[in-house]
Design a protein around this motif. Structure first.
Motif, short mmCIF file in Angstrom:
data_model
loop_
_atom_site.label_atom_id
_atom_site.label_comp_id
_atom_site.label_asym_id
_atom_site.label_seq_id
_atom_site.Cartn_x
_atom_site.Cartn_y
_atom_site.Cartn_z
N PRO A 114 0.83 -1.21 0.00
CA PRO A 114 0.00 0.00 0.00
C PRO A 114 0.86 1.27 0.00
O PRO A 114 1.84 1.36 0.75
CB PRO A 114 -0.78 -0.09 1.31
N VAL A 115 0.50 2.20 -0.86
CA VAL A 115 1.15 3.51 -0.91
C VAL A 115 0.13 4.50 -0.37
O VAL A 115 -0.95 4.66 -0.94
CB VAL A 115 1.60 3.88 -2.33
N ILE A 116 0.50 5.13 0.74
CA ILE A 116 -0.39 6.07 1.41
C ILE A 116 0.25 7.45 1.38
O ILE A 116 1.38 7.63 1.82
CB ILE A 116 -0.62 5.65 2.88
N TYR A 117 -0.48 8.40 0.85
CA TYR A 117 -0.03 9.79 0.85
C TYR A 117 -0.62 10.46 2.08
O TYR A 117 -1.84 10.42 2.30
CB TYR A 117 -0.50 10.51 -0.42
N PHE A 144 -5.03 8.18 0.61
CA PHE A 144 -4.68 9.58 0.87
C PHE A 144 -5.26 10.00 2.21
O PHE A 144 -6.45 9.84 2.45
CB PHE A 144 -5.22 10.47 -0.24
N VAL A 145 -4.41 10.51 3.09
CA VAL A 145 -4.82 11.02 4.38
C VAL A 145 -4.43 12.49 4.45
O VAL A 145 -3.26 12.83 4.26
CB VAL A 145 -4.14 10.23 5.53
N VAL A 146 -5.40 13.35 4.69
CA VAL A 146 -5.12 14.77 4.82
C VAL A 146 -4.75 15.05 6.27
O VAL A 146 -5.42 14.60 7.20
CB VAL A 146 -6.34 15.62 4.40
N LYS A 147 -3.65 15.78 6.47
CA LYS A 147 -3.18 16.12 7.81
C LYS A 147 -3.08 17.64 7.93
O LYS A 147 -2.99 18.34 6.94
CB LYS A 147 -1.85 15.45 8.12
N ALA A 148 -3.07 18.10 9.18
CA ALA A 148 -3.01 19.54 9.39
C ALA A 148 -1.78 19.96 10.18
O ALA A 148 -1.45 21.14 10.25
CB ALA A 148 -4.26 20.03 10.12
N ARG A 149 -1.09 19.02 10.78
CA ARG A 149 0.08 19.33 11.62
C ARG A 149 1.26 18.49 11.15
O ARG A 149 1.18 17.78 10.16
CB ARG A 149 -0.25 19.07 13.09
N ILE A 189 1.99 12.68 10.84
CA ILE A 189 0.97 12.05 10.00
C ILE A 189 -0.12 11.39 10.83
O ILE A 189 -1.18 11.06 10.31
CB ILE A 189 1.62 11.01 9.05
N PHE A 190 0.14 11.21 12.12
CA PHE A 190 -0.83 10.57 13.01
C PHE A 190 -1.72 11.56 13.76
O PHE A 190 -2.80 11.20 14.21
CB PHE A 190 -0.10 9.70 14.04
N TYR A 191 -1.26 12.79 13.92
CA TYR A 191 -1.97 13.74 14.77
C TYR A 191 -3.36 14.05 14.21
O TYR A 191 -3.50 14.67 13.16
CB TYR A 191 -1.16 15.03 14.93
N GLU A 192 -4.37 13.57 14.92
CA GLU A 192 -5.78 13.78 14.59
C GLU A 192 -6.12 13.42 13.14
O GLU A 192 -6.92 14.09 12.48
CB GLU A 192 -6.20 15.20 14.95
N THR A 193 -5.51 12.34 12.66
CA THR A 193 -5.86 11.78 11.35
C THR A 193 -6.35 10.34 11.57
O THR A 193 -6.10 9.76 12.62
CB THR A 193 -4.66 11.74 10.38
N PRO A 194 -6.97 9.75 10.56
CA PRO A 194 -7.41 8.35 10.69
C PRO A 194 -6.31 7.34 10.34
O PRO A 194 -6.58 6.15 10.17
CB PRO A 194 -8.56 8.26 9.69
N LEU A 195 -5.06 7.78 10.28
CA LEU A 195 -3.99 6.90 9.81
C LEU A 195 -3.81 5.65 10.69
O LEU A 195 -3.64 4.56 10.17
CB LEU A 195 -2.67 7.65 9.68
N SER A 196 -3.83 5.79 12.00
CA SER A 196 -3.66 4.62 12.88
C SER A 196 -4.71 3.57 12.57
O SER A 196 -4.42 2.38 12.48
CB SER A 196 -3.74 5.02 14.35
#
Length: 178
Positions: free
Chosen positions: A47-50, A89-94, A97-104
């Protein structure tokens, strides 16, 4: 051995920020190994995740982010590494890549226990993301030639910190084992 994911951090970028002049030369150097790594991951079914900054545009989605960067003056830095139809694709704000994103959650759904972090900026988002991956008990690999920096001395120190304090594997992109 578990499952790996390649995470491409903040490479969908218009390079219109204050540090862009310092960053762009490092991006140009990192682009060939990074492109090769993305192509190899895709070929191996990894998997390639941006994970990409939204640049403060809270209404934006990844299509809008991509369009904005391709219209910018450094589109040639984005075109070779664009997400394909299978990319996530995961959009982040800080920085992390984990901070308040659904990545985990996404990584757990994919059964991923090893992340390969590439992209930018080594001494910022890569470093903080490596720490957050480590505290989530994920194995971390950082291909040192597939990350870009603003300040070379800080990037070198960051890579040493990731290796020493987070047990990250720091190696060349061509030697990454998914």
């Amino acid at each position: 051995m578990g499952n790996s994911a390649l995470i491409v951090i903040d490479m969908i970028n218009a390079y219109d920020h204050p540090d862009a002049e310092l960053l762009v030369p490092a991006v140009r150097r990192a682009l060939p190994p990074l492109t090769g790594l993305i192509n190899r991951a895709r070929a191996e079914g990894v998997p390639v995740i941006y994970a990409n900054d939204n640049f403060g545009e809270w209404r934006s989605h990844h299509g809008e982010i991509i369009e904005t960067t391709l219209a910018g003056k450094n589109a040639e830095l984005v075109e070779p590494i664009l997400p394909d139809d299978d990319s996530l694709f995961v959009v982040k704000a800080r920085h992390s890549i984990f901070y308040e994103t659904p990545l985990s959650y996404l990584l757990s759904q994919l059964g991923v226990d090893h992340v390969v972090l590439c992209g930018q900026v080594t001494e910022q988002c890569i470093l903080y993301s490596a720490l957050d991956a480590h505290i989530r008990q994920l194995r971390v690999t950082v291909p040192e030639d597939a990350v870009a920096h603003i300040h070379e001395d800080l990037a070198e120190a960051s890579l040493r910190m990731m290796e020493r304090n987070m047990s990250a594997s720091i190696l060349k992109a061509e030697t990454v084992a998914f």
